[in-house]
Each structure stands twice: as C-alpha cells, then as structure tokens.
Design an enzyme around this catalytic site. Sequence first.
Site, PDB file in Angstrom:
ATOM      1  N   SER A 105      61.983  -0.827  11.006  1.00  0.00           N
ATOM      2  CA  SER A 105      61.269   0.442  10.845  1.00  0.00           C
ATOM      3  C   SER A 105      61.872   1.522  11.745  1.00  0.00           C
ATOM      4  O   SER A 105      61.923   2.697  11.372  1.00  0.00           O
ATOM      5  CB  SER A 105      59.786   0.254  11.190  1.00  0.00           C
ATOM      6  OG  SER A 105      59.237  -0.768  10.383  1.00  0.00           O
ATOM      7  N   ASP A 127      55.871 -10.744  16.889  1.00  0.00           N
ATOM      8  CA  ASP A 127      57.001 -11.596  17.302  1.00  0.00           C
ATOM      9  C   ASP A 127      57.577 -11.321  18.695  1.00  0.00           C
ATOM     10  O   ASP A 127      58.322 -12.141  19.215  1.00  0.00           O
ATOM     11  CB  ASP A 127      58.152 -11.466  16.293  1.00  0.00           C
ATOM     12  CG  ASP A 127      57.732 -11.807  14.878  1.00  0.00           C
ATOM     13  OD1 ASP A 127      56.808 -12.622  14.723  1.00  0.00           O
ATOM     14  OD2 ASP A 127      58.323 -11.257  13.927  1.00  0.00           O
TER      15      ASP A 127
END
Length: 320
Positions: A105, A127
């Site tokens: 992103s 994550d």
Amino acid sequence: MKTIGVLTSGGDAPGMNAAIRAVVRTACENGMKVYGINRGYQGLIDDDLVELNIRSVSDIIHRGGTMLYSARCLAFKEEEGMQKAIETCKKHGIEGIVVIGGDGSFRGARDLSLRGIPCIGIPGTIDNDIVSSDYTIGYDTCLNTIMDMVDRIRDTVESHSRCFVVEVMGNRCGDLTLNSGIAVGATAIVIPEIQSDIEKHVIERIRRTQKTDKKHFIIMVAEGVGGVADLAKKIQEECGVETRSTVLGHVQRGGSPTARDRVMASQMGYYAVKLLMQGIGNRVVVMKDDKIVDYDIYEALTMTKEVDTTLYQIAHEISI
Ligand code: ADP
C-alpha cells in the site's frame, strides 16, 4: 489543505478503525473536510467515497476489521488505474490521502505522491513485516489472539499427552511465531529468518524433553515455513507421541484491538494528519526506538529489518 481522504488497503488488522477515527477527528477539529475511501485504492478508482464527520467514527475504536473495507487492487498498479484515481481526487478536491496498510500500500502511496497527491502511510498489518517500523497496528492484538488460541489447544494437548504443531499466520515474517512461541512456552519455534534443522531443532528437542518426563509439546511454525501436517507425521513417527497439526488462519486477523493497538493507531492517525496540514506528503509514520517518527516513503521501502536473534536464543534455552 482543506480536503483529505483516508483509506485502508491490503490485509485488514485490528486497530485500523481506531486509526481512521483519529484521522477523521484530527482533520475535522482542524477545519478540514474528510472523505472515507471504500475498499482501498479500488474505491478511489471507482469513485466510491463517503464524507465523514466526527460522529461518523463514533463507536468504532473497539472494533476489529475496517469500517472502510479493504481490498487488493491490481488495476491501481497500472497507469490507467492510477489516472482514474487522480481524477477522483480532483473531482472531490482531495488534496492529500492517509493510507493505512502495508508496504504494498505504501508503494501505491508513493506513486500517488509522485503524481501530485501527497500521501502519508500508516503501518497497519498483523504481521509486523513493515521494514521501516518496529511496530505495526494490529500486531499486539494478533499476538494475544494466538496466545489465547494456543492456551486452549494446550489444555487438550495436556489432557491427552499429545504433541501439537501450530501454523501461525505472518506472511514471510517470523515475529508473531517467535513472540507467541515464547508466550506459550513452545518446545520448538520454526521461523523463516532462522535456518532450522528439523532433526536437531525439533525432533531432538522433543526427545530430550521426553527424557525429563515431559509428555505434551507445542511446536510453533511460521506460515512462511509451512508444512505442519508433514512435520506432525514426522514427529509422531520419530518421537512416538501422538501428534496433530492445525493452521490458525484468519481467526488471527479478527477481534477487538488491544489497548496498545488503539493508542498506537490514535497517535499515528493524529501524526499523519498533522503532516498533511503542513503540506507534507510522501512520508510514512512509523515507530522507531519507541518514538513515532516519519520517513520518506521511498527511503522507508528500502530499509531492512532483522529478526531478534536474542529472543530466539532465549526461547531455545528456556523452553525445555
Ligand atoms: P500490503 O499493503 O498489506 O502490503 P499488498 O501488497 O497486497 O498489501 O498491497 C495492497 C495494494 O497496494 C495493492 O492491491 C495495490 O493496489 C497497491 N500496490 C501494491 N504494490 C504496488 C505498486 N508497486 N505500485 C502501486 N500500487 C501498489
């Protein structure tokens, strides 16, 4: 800047709503108009926007997922898609965008910034795999979810004197597996960043603990390594203990964000809007050495992140 947008992109994470809330409230309190962009960059291409005010973000700070939905948008990687997104910004007078997501992103945010729409990235992913940031929004909630799930598995593992091999989601990053492995007292931890010799680091460890009269075992394996069913079979054959495997999967992504994620998301959302208010774009807001700082997106994407080998060593020595 008078008008900004906010979007969530890539994998969703608990705490994204708290970040959206902080962005919207900071912008409104400083006299700006805010558009929520649905489904990440896809919503920007499709002109799928909703104007948000301070009340639109009430009662979301404690909710997992993202009220703006998230998506992966291949069309945005093409110039045509990018131009459509820019047209949407021009149509609504959007002069800057806060992008909540991962490194992918941020690449999109960099491309938009280069084309005249200043963007600020905020690290949102369970994550903890964003190279420029020590911490990502959603990580703490996820870690606690894994710990809770494995504690439950442990109850049944103990009752049946079994071994359980648990696969932990986390992309190519072993942080969730390593930290949750320590938190649940796993006998062995297998992560992609550290080369593991299964015979030595798993089988021999189980055998050694069997000699000390241990009868149940938890083995934590990162998604980036995989192969939990095969590993379970091998452990059963070589160690003589009944062994099962499970993949925690998307259960890790949900749930109400922890206090840490809510506070971090609020700080980062606030910080991001303050940058846009100064006309600054093409930056990411990250956590470095317990401080919130900002970096140029390009610079941030080229950074590297090392796994905590000391933590791995601690796990190795105390989980016996
Ligand atoms: P994350 O942000 O969690 O790393 P992805 O890698 O799937 O997730 O990226 C999310 C979205 O960001 C993609 O679907 C795409 O729209 C956009 N994106 C990813 N990489 C690029 C790129 N190189 N250039 C432009 N946009 C990108």
